[in-house]
Design a protein around this motif. Structure first.
Motif, short mmCIF file in Angstrom:
data_model
loop_
_atom_site.label_atom_id
_atom_site.label_comp_id
_atom_site.label_asym_id
_atom_site.label_seq_id
_atom_site.Cartn_x
_atom_site.Cartn_y
_atom_site.Cartn_z
N LEU A 1 0.83 -1.21 0.00
CA LEU A 1 0.00 0.00 0.00
C LEU A 1 0.87 1.27 0.00
CD1 LEU A 1 -2.84 -1.01 2.50
CD2 LEU A 1 -3.07 -0.64 0.04
N ALA A 2 1.91 1.23 0.82
CA ALA A 2 2.81 2.38 0.87
C ALA A 2 3.49 2.60 -0.48
CB ALA A 2 3.86 2.17 1.97
N LEU A 3 3.89 1.50 -1.11
CA LEU A 3 4.52 1.61 -2.43
C LEU A 3 3.53 2.13 -3.47
CD1 LEU A 3 6.62 -1.70 -2.45
CD2 LEU A 3 7.49 0.65 -2.31
N ARG A 4 2.27 1.64 -3.35
CA ARG A 4 1.24 2.12 -4.29
C ARG A 4 1.01 3.62 -4.13
NH1 ARG A 4 -3.35 -2.69 -3.99
NH2 ARG A 4 -2.26 -4.17 -5.39
N LYS A 5 0.96 4.08 -2.87
CA LYS A 5 0.79 5.51 -2.63
C LYS A 5 1.96 6.30 -3.22
CE LYS A 5 -2.05 5.27 1.54
NZ LYS A 5 -2.12 5.59 2.99
N GLN A 6 3.16 5.76 -3.03
CA GLN A 6 4.33 6.44 -3.59
C GLN A 6 4.25 6.48 -5.12
OE1 GLN A 6 7.90 4.61 -2.16
NE2 GLN A 6 7.54 5.14 -0.01
N VAL A 7 3.80 5.35 -5.70
CA VAL A 7 3.66 5.31 -7.17
C VAL A 7 2.62 6.32 -7.63
CG1 VAL A 7 2.89 3.89 -9.10
CG2 VAL A 7 4.42 2.92 -7.39
N GLU A 8 1.48 6.41 -6.90
CA GLU A 8 0.43 7.37 -7.27
C GLU A 8 0.95 8.81 -7.17
OE1 GLU A 8 -2.89 6.62 -4.80
OE2 GLU A 8 -3.48 4.76 -5.81
N GLU A 9 1.66 9.09 -6.08
CA GLU A 9 2.21 10.44 -5.92
C GLU A 9 3.22 10.76 -7.01
OE1 GLU A 9 3.79 10.61 -2.04
OE2 GLU A 9 1.85 10.64 -1.00
N LEU A 10 4.07 9.81 -7.31
CA LEU A 10 5.05 10.01 -8.37
C LEU A 10 4.37 10.17 -9.73
CD1 LEU A 10 7.81 7.45 -7.29
CD2 LEU A 10 7.95 9.94 -7.22
N THR A 11 3.31 9.38 -9.94
CA THR A 11 2.56 9.50 -11.20
C THR A 11 1.92 10.88 -11.33
OG1 THR A 11 2.07 7.11 -11.12
CG2 THR A 11 0.73 8.48 -12.61
N LYS A 12 1.31 11.35 -10.21
CA LYS A 12 0.72 12.70 -10.23
C LYS A 12 1.77 13.76 -10.50
CE LYS A 12 -3.15 11.65 -7.13
NZ LYS A 12 -3.75 11.90 -5.80
N LYS A 13 2.92 13.64 -9.83
CA LYS A 13 3.99 14.60 -10.04
C LYS A 13 4.46 14.57 -11.50
CE LYS A 13 5.89 14.76 -5.35
NZ LYS A 13 7.08 14.48 -4.52
N LYS B 1 2.72 13.60 -14.10
CA LYS B 1 1.68 14.20 -14.96
C LYS B 1 1.73 15.72 -14.87
CE LYS B 1 -1.63 10.39 -15.06
NZ LYS B 1 -2.99 9.93 -14.68
N ARG B 2 1.91 16.23 -13.63
CA ARG B 2 2.00 17.69 -13.48
C ARG B 2 3.20 18.24 -14.24
NH1 ARG B 2 0.30 16.76 -8.02
NH2 ARG B 2 2.48 16.83 -7.32
N LEU B 3 4.33 17.54 -14.12
CA LEU B 3 5.53 17.97 -14.83
C LEU B 3 5.33 17.90 -16.34
CD1 LEU B 3 8.31 16.30 -12.64
CD2 LEU B 3 7.84 18.74 -12.85
N GLU B 4 4.70 16.78 -16.78
CA GLU B 4 4.44 16.64 -18.21
C GLU B 4 3.49 17.72 -18.69
OE1 GLU B 4 3.01 12.70 -18.67
OE2 GLU B 4 5.00 11.78 -18.79
N GLY B 5 2.43 17.99 -17.86
CA GLY B 5 1.47 19.04 -18.23
C GLY B 5 2.14 20.40 -18.29
N HIS B 6 2.98 20.67 -17.31
CA HIS B 6 3.69 21.96 -17.28
C HIS B 6 4.64 22.07 -18.47
CE1 HIS B 6 5.36 25.58 -15.60
NE2 HIS B 6 6.58 25.07 -15.61
N GLU B 7 5.34 20.98 -18.73
CA GLU B 7 6.26 20.97 -19.87
C GLU B 7 5.50 21.12 -21.18
OE1 GLU B 7 9.91 20.93 -21.72
OE2 GLU B 7 9.46 21.01 -19.57
N MET B 8 4.35 20.41 -21.27
CA MET B 8 3.54 20.51 -22.47
C MET B 8 2.99 21.92 -22.66
SD MET B 8 2.49 18.93 -25.12
CE MET B 8 2.84 17.22 -24.68
N GLU B 9 2.56 22.51 -21.53
CA GLU B 9 2.05 23.88 -21.58
C GLU B 9 3.14 24.85 -22.04
OE1 GLU B 9 -0.13 27.12 -18.62
OE2 GLU B 9 0.29 25.07 -17.94
N LYS B 10 4.36 24.66 -21.52
CA LYS B 10 5.47 25.51 -21.93
C LYS B 10 5.76 25.31 -23.41
CE LYS B 10 9.14 25.80 -19.39
NZ LYS B 10 10.31 25.40 -18.57
N ARG B 11 5.72 24.03 -23.85
CA ARG B 11 5.98 23.77 -25.26
C ARG B 11 4.89 24.38 -26.13
NH1 ARG B 11 8.02 17.45 -25.67
NH2 ARG B 11 9.96 17.71 -24.49
#
Length: 296
Positions: free
Chosen positions: A61-73, A75-85
């Protein structure tokens, strides 16, 4: 065998049987104890397994939470990068579009200049009656009747005086197609009396003066800058024509807006301005229904 010995033997047998039963009973208890121990060991092992499973599940469960948080981060980074592009691409596209618009405007300007220069060349080469000198008796300047061709031309103006009887005429000149046929490219002649008063200003360009892009865009009319027009100016005639190809159908209007004619009283006691319109292609000419007159 004596009685005493017989009793001893029976007791011995009885004791043997007792001990056998006791041993059997103990053996059963031992087996039960062993089974109980085995069962308890299994249960103990099961409890440990459950604990291990629980611990593994918690870790999972802890690993899954970490994976979810990392996935969200991510996505945010990809979204920010995509927005910049996207913003970078939009800026690049806007820059390209602006450059293309500038090029299109320059091309339009050059095309207008080319057409105007071609028109000037045609004007210089032509020997048609449209450029004949206007007779003083108005023989060739009176309205001409021709099937399907008719127009109404007139001045709308005001006279503004300044100091010492100087001032200027400000107005517009209108051409309306009142006939059934289409009219094209009118040549307008403003005839001044006396000839020294010949001057016309406004949104009229001279190609000789190398007009700017803004002037080319905003202007509709141009001076006829050729040798014939220069000679005509000496006798008091100012000639203009459309900057671009101009066609107006029945009911349409064409106008020279906001022209200015400066004057001063020292030239003569009065000034008159007449207007004549020639349609070269249609071989049709007409005269304005009114004229400008100033008396000092």
């Amino acid at each position: 065998m004596g009685t005493k010995d017989k009793i001893s033997y029976e007791r011995l047998v009885s004791r043997v049987d007792y001990y056998k039963e006791k041993a059997l009973d103990l053996e059963k208890k031992l087996v039960f104890a062993e089974e109980t121990i085995e069962r308890l060991e299994k249960e103990t092992n099961n409890d440990r397994s459950l604990k291990i499973i629980e611990e593994n599940e918690k870790e999972l469960l802890a690993l899954r939470k970490q994976v979810e948080e990392l996935t969200k981060k991510l996505k945010r980074l990809e979204g920010h990068e995509m927005e910049k592009r996207m913003q970078s691409y939009e800026e690049l596209l806007k820059s390209i579009q602006d450059e293309m618009n500038d090029k299109d405007q320059q091309i339009d300007l050059y095309q207008q200049r080319i057409k105007s220069m071609e028109k000037r060349i045609n004007i210089n080469r032509t020997s048609e009656p449209v450029f004949e000198e206007l007779d003083t008796d108005n023989k060739h300047s009176e309205p001409q009747k021709k099937d399907g061709f008719n127009s109404a031309c007139y001045f709308d103006y005001s006279v503004i005086f300044t100091k010492d009887k100087k001032g200027f005429i400000r107005g517009s000149f209108f051409i309306e197609n009142t006939g059934t046929e289409t009219l094209e490219n009118p040549y307008i002649c403003f005839r001044f009396q006396p000839a020294e008063a010949c001057a016309l200003k406004g949104k009229i360009i001279s190609l000789i003066a190398s007009p700017t892009q803004e002037e080319m865009t905003q202007s509709i009319w141009m001076y006829m800058d050729n040798e014939w027009a220069e000679k005509a100016k000496e006798r008091g005639e100012m000639w203009i024509c459309p900057l671009r190809e101009t066609t107006f159908k029945s009911g349409d209007k064409l106008s020279l807006d906001d022209f200015q004619i400066p004057f001063k009283s020292g030239i003569d006691d009065n000034i008159t301005v007449e207007a004549f319109v020639y349609f070269h292609k249609q071989n049709y000419r007409t005269k304005a229904v009114n004229h400008i007159a100033i008396n000092f």
